[in-house]
Design a protein around this motif. Structure first.
Motif, PDB file in Angstrom:
ATOM      1  N   ARG A 146       0.837  -1.191   0.000  1.00 33.11           N
ATOM      2  CA  ARG A 146       0.000   0.000   0.000  1.00 33.11           C
ATOM      3  C   ARG A 146       0.882   1.256   0.000  1.00 33.11           C
ATOM      4  N   SER A 147       0.441   2.276  -0.706  1.00 31.63           N
ATOM      5  CA  SER A 147       1.124   3.570  -0.633  1.00 31.63           C
ATOM      6  C   SER A 147       0.821   4.214   0.719  1.00 31.63           C
ATOM      7  N   ALA A 148       1.817   4.855   1.300  1.00 33.93           N
ATOM      8  CA  ALA A 148       1.677   5.436   2.634  1.00 33.93           C
ATOM      9  C   ALA A 148       1.611   6.952   2.557  1.00 33.93           C
ATOM     10  N   PRO A 149       0.878   7.577   3.469  1.00 35.60           N
ATOM     11  CA  PRO A 149       0.888   9.043   3.525  1.00 35.60           C
ATOM     12  C   PRO A 149       2.255   9.558   3.949  1.00 35.60           C
ATOM     13  N   ARG A 150       2.622  10.731   3.480  1.00 41.13           N
ATOM     14  CA  ARG A 150       3.895  11.329   3.843  1.00 41.13           C
ATOM     15  C   ARG A 150       3.763  12.096   5.159  1.00 41.13           C
ATOM     16  N   LEU A 151       4.878  12.248   5.845  1.00 40.51           N
ATOM     17  CA  LEU A 151       4.906  13.134   7.001  1.00 40.51           C
ATOM     18  C   LEU A 151       4.614  14.555   6.547  1.00 40.51           C
ATOM     19  N   GLU A 152       3.930  15.320   7.383  1.00 40.34           N
ATOM     20  CA  GLU A 152       3.615  16.707   7.045  1.00 40.34           C
ATOM     21  C   GLU A 152       4.841  17.568   7.333  1.00 40.34           C
ATOM     22  N   ALA A 153       5.424  18.123   6.292  1.00 35.13           N
ATOM     23  CA  ALA A 153       6.654  18.897   6.446  1.00 35.13           C
ATOM     24  C   ALA A 153       6.696  20.002   5.413  1.00 35.13           C
ATOM     25  N   SER A 154       7.468  21.022   5.714  1.00 32.10           N
ATOM     26  CA  SER A 154       7.685  22.127   4.791  1.00 32.10           C
ATOM     27  C   SER A 154       9.157  22.503   4.836  1.00 32.10           C
ATOM     28  N   GLY A 155       9.567  23.327   3.903  1.00 31.91           N
ATOM     29  CA  GLY A 155      10.961  23.763   3.894  1.00 31.91           C
ATOM     30  C   GLY A 155      11.578  23.605   2.533  1.00 31.91           C
ATOM     31  N   PRO A 156      12.893  23.739   2.406  1.00 28.29           N
ATOM     32  CA  PRO A 156      13.837  23.901   3.513  1.00 28.29           C
ATOM     33  C   PRO A 156      13.903  25.335   4.042  1.00 28.29           C
ATOM     34  N   PRO A 157      14.433  25.495   5.299  1.00 32.31           N
ATOM     35  CA  PRO A 157      14.820  24.398   6.181  1.00 32.31           C
ATOM     36  C   PRO A 157      13.627  23.538   6.537  1.00 32.31           C
ATOM     37  N   VAL A 158      13.863  22.255   6.720  1.00 34.70           N
ATOM     38  CA  VAL A 158      12.782  21.299   6.930  1.00 34.70           C
ATOM     39  C   VAL A 158      12.151  21.508   8.299  1.00 34.70           C
ATOM     40  N   VAL A 159      10.846  21.685   8.309  1.00 37.95           N
ATOM     41  CA  VAL A 159      10.077  21.834   9.542  1.00 37.95           C
ATOM     42  C   VAL A 159       8.919  20.845   9.503  1.00 37.95           C
ATOM     43  N   TYR A 160       8.856  19.959  10.481  1.00 42.94           N
ATOM     44  CA  TYR A 160       7.785  18.979  10.544  1.00 42.94           C
ATOM     45  C   TYR A 160       6.646  19.506  11.404  1.00 42.94           C
ATOM     46  N   ALA A 161       5.429  19.346  10.915  1.00 40.17           N
ATOM     47  CA  ALA A 161       4.256  19.707  11.710  1.00 40.17           C
ATOM     48  C   ALA A 161       4.088  18.680  12.826  1.00 40.17           C
ATOM     49  N   LEU A 162       3.854  19.162  14.042  1.00 42.45           N
ATOM     50  CA  LEU A 162       3.751  18.274  15.205  1.00 42.45           C
ATOM     51  C   LEU A 162       2.331  18.241  15.740  1.00 42.45           C
ATOM     52  N   ASP A 163       1.941  17.089  16.294  1.00 45.01           N
ATOM     53  CA  ASP A 163       0.639  17.003  16.931  1.00 45.01           C
ATOM     54  C   ASP A 163       0.730  17.506  18.365  1.00 45.01           C
ATOM     55  N   ALA A 164      -0.367  17.397  19.105  1.00 47.59           N
ATOM     56  CA  ALA A 164      -0.417  17.939  20.467  1.00 47.59           C
ATOM     57  C   ALA A 164       0.564  17.246  21.404  1.00 47.59           C
ATOM     58  N   ASN A 165       1.038  16.056  21.029  1.00 48.90           N
ATOM     59  CA  ASN A 165       1.966  15.310  21.878  1.00 48.90           C
ATOM     60  C   ASN A 165       3.417  15.408  21.399  1.00 48.90           C
ATOM     61  N   GLY A 166       3.673  16.300  20.427  1.00 46.31           N
ATOM     62  CA  GLY A 166       5.035  16.519  19.977  1.00 46.31           C
ATOM     63  C   GLY A 166       5.540  15.514  18.969  1.00 46.31           C
ATOM     64  N   VAL A 167       4.631  14.732  18.370  1.00 45.51           N
ATOM     65  CA  VAL A 167       5.004  13.741  17.361  1.00 45.51           C
ATOM     66  C   VAL A 167       4.658  14.293  15.985  1.00 45.51           C
ATOM     67  N   ALA A 168       5.493  13.993  14.992  1.00 42.18           N
ATOM     68  CA  ALA A 168       5.247  14.473  13.638  1.00 42.18           C
ATOM     69  C   ALA A 168       3.878  14.038  13.139  1.00 42.18           C
ATOM     70  N   ARG A 169       3.192  14.943  12.468  1.00 38.53           N
ATOM     71  CA  ARG A 169       1.892  14.624  11.877  1.00 38.53           C
ATOM     72  C   ARG A 169       2.091  13.863  10.566  1.00 38.53           C
ATOM     73  N   GLY A 170       1.055  13.129  10.180  1.00 31.10           N
ATOM     74  CA  GLY A 170       1.090  12.402   8.924  1.00 31.10           C
ATOM     75  C   GLY A 170       1.930  11.151   9.027  1.00 31.10           C
ATOM     76  N   GLY A 171       2.326  10.616   7.872  1.00 29.93           N
ATOM     77  CA  GLY A 171       3.141   9.421   7.848  1.00 29.93           C
ATOM     78  C   GLY A 171       2.374   8.189   8.303  1.00 29.93           C
ATOM     79  N   ILE A 172       3.090   7.093   8.427  1.00 32.50           N
ATOM     80  CA  ILE A 172       2.509   5.862   8.956  1.00 32.50           C
ATOM     81  C   ILE A 172       2.319   6.023  10.454  1.00 32.50           C
ATOM     82  N   ARG A 173       1.099   5.760  10.900  1.00 30.21           N
ATOM     83  CA  ARG A 173       0.769   5.907  12.318  1.00 30.21           C
ATOM     84  C   ARG A 173       0.737   4.524  12.978  1.00 30.21           C
ATOM     85  N   THR A 174       1.300   4.455  14.153  1.00 29.71           N
ATOM     86  CA  THR A 174       1.333   3.203  14.916  1.00 29.71           C
ATOM     87  C   THR A 174       0.626   3.406  16.251  1.00 29.71           C
TER      88      THR A 174
END
Length: 244
Positions: A146-174
């Protein structure tokens, strides 16, 4: 390669990458160099700052869309290496539920390195197991992962969007990031090796009580997250049994 051709011959993607590199150098590298005498060696911390900027651009610039023969899986809450790499993975025979537990350590290899924050103890190895199984099915039977969603990021410089718990948004979630007891990141200050191992920040009792006021409030969504990861192909049944 880009180096063998003139700028006018670069395609659009190559031109965009070159422009991104220029912005990264101006914003991340030049200020570091300007802050130190040009006739003296850069301090290790400054070299590490430059390395991080270059490494992030290298990965970010290499991102590409999935194709008939390519899949990219980005896993939230993971690092280049983690505690499984240097501690629990060495004894993991695939049958002990203890491998799921949170490992909080700043120096798993005594006398070799110690970091300022606990190393990443995220769930990357479970997704890696699923990825290897998916790759085998793809090669043997032609069943593409299966194709996976990408982590939510912008840049450069690379900045990852974080959820309320400080974990990167998007991507494969476990389950470990969707029903967390700690914050996992791929970032840590200090030496280069510590930067590669990311960090874990365990939640205190107050935060845990707020997130999970009852046993069911934790276990029910956790089990649902295990099932969801399995349905999407991000986890194996054998590992799901250990997680429960």
């Amino acid at each position: 390669s880009i180096g063998d051709r003139g700028v006018s011959d670069w395609n659009e993607a190559e031109q965009l990458l070159a422009q991104a590199a220029g912005r990264m150098v101006a914003k991340e590298i030049e200020p570091v160099l300007a802050a130190h005498p040009p006739d003296r060696p850069l301090p290790k911390a400054a070299v590490l700052d430059c390395y991080r900027a270059i490494a992030e651009l290298g990965y970010f610039g290499a991102r590409q869309a999935d194709t008939a023969g390519f899949r990219l899986w980005e896993v939230a809450g993971t690092a280049h290496a983690d505690t499984y790499t240097v501690e629990t993975g060495m004894q993991d025979l695939g049958t002990d539920p203890a491998v799921v537990g949170l490992v909080v350590t700043t120096g798993p290899m005594s006398g070799i390195f110690t970091c300022g924050s606990p190393l990443n103890s995220g769930p990357q190895h479970f997704v890696a197991n699923a990825a290897m199984a998916a790759l085998e099915r793809w090669v043997r039977h032609g069943e593409a992962p299966r194709s996976a969603p990408r982590l939510e990021a912008s840049g450069p410089p690379v900045v990852y969007a974080l959820d309320a718990n400080g974990v990167a948004r998007g991507g494969i979630r476990t389950p470990q990031v969707d029903v967390p007891i700690a914050s996992f990141t791929g970032v840590q200050s200090g030496s280069l090796i510590c930067a590669l191992f990311g960090a874990t920040t365990p939640f205190d009792a107050a935060k845990l009580a707020t997130l999970y006021p009852t046993h069911k409030a934790c276990v029910s969504p956790y089990n649902k997250a295990i099932n969801r990861a399995g349905r999407k192909g991000w986890g194996r049944r054998a590992d799901a049994r250990l997680m429960r």
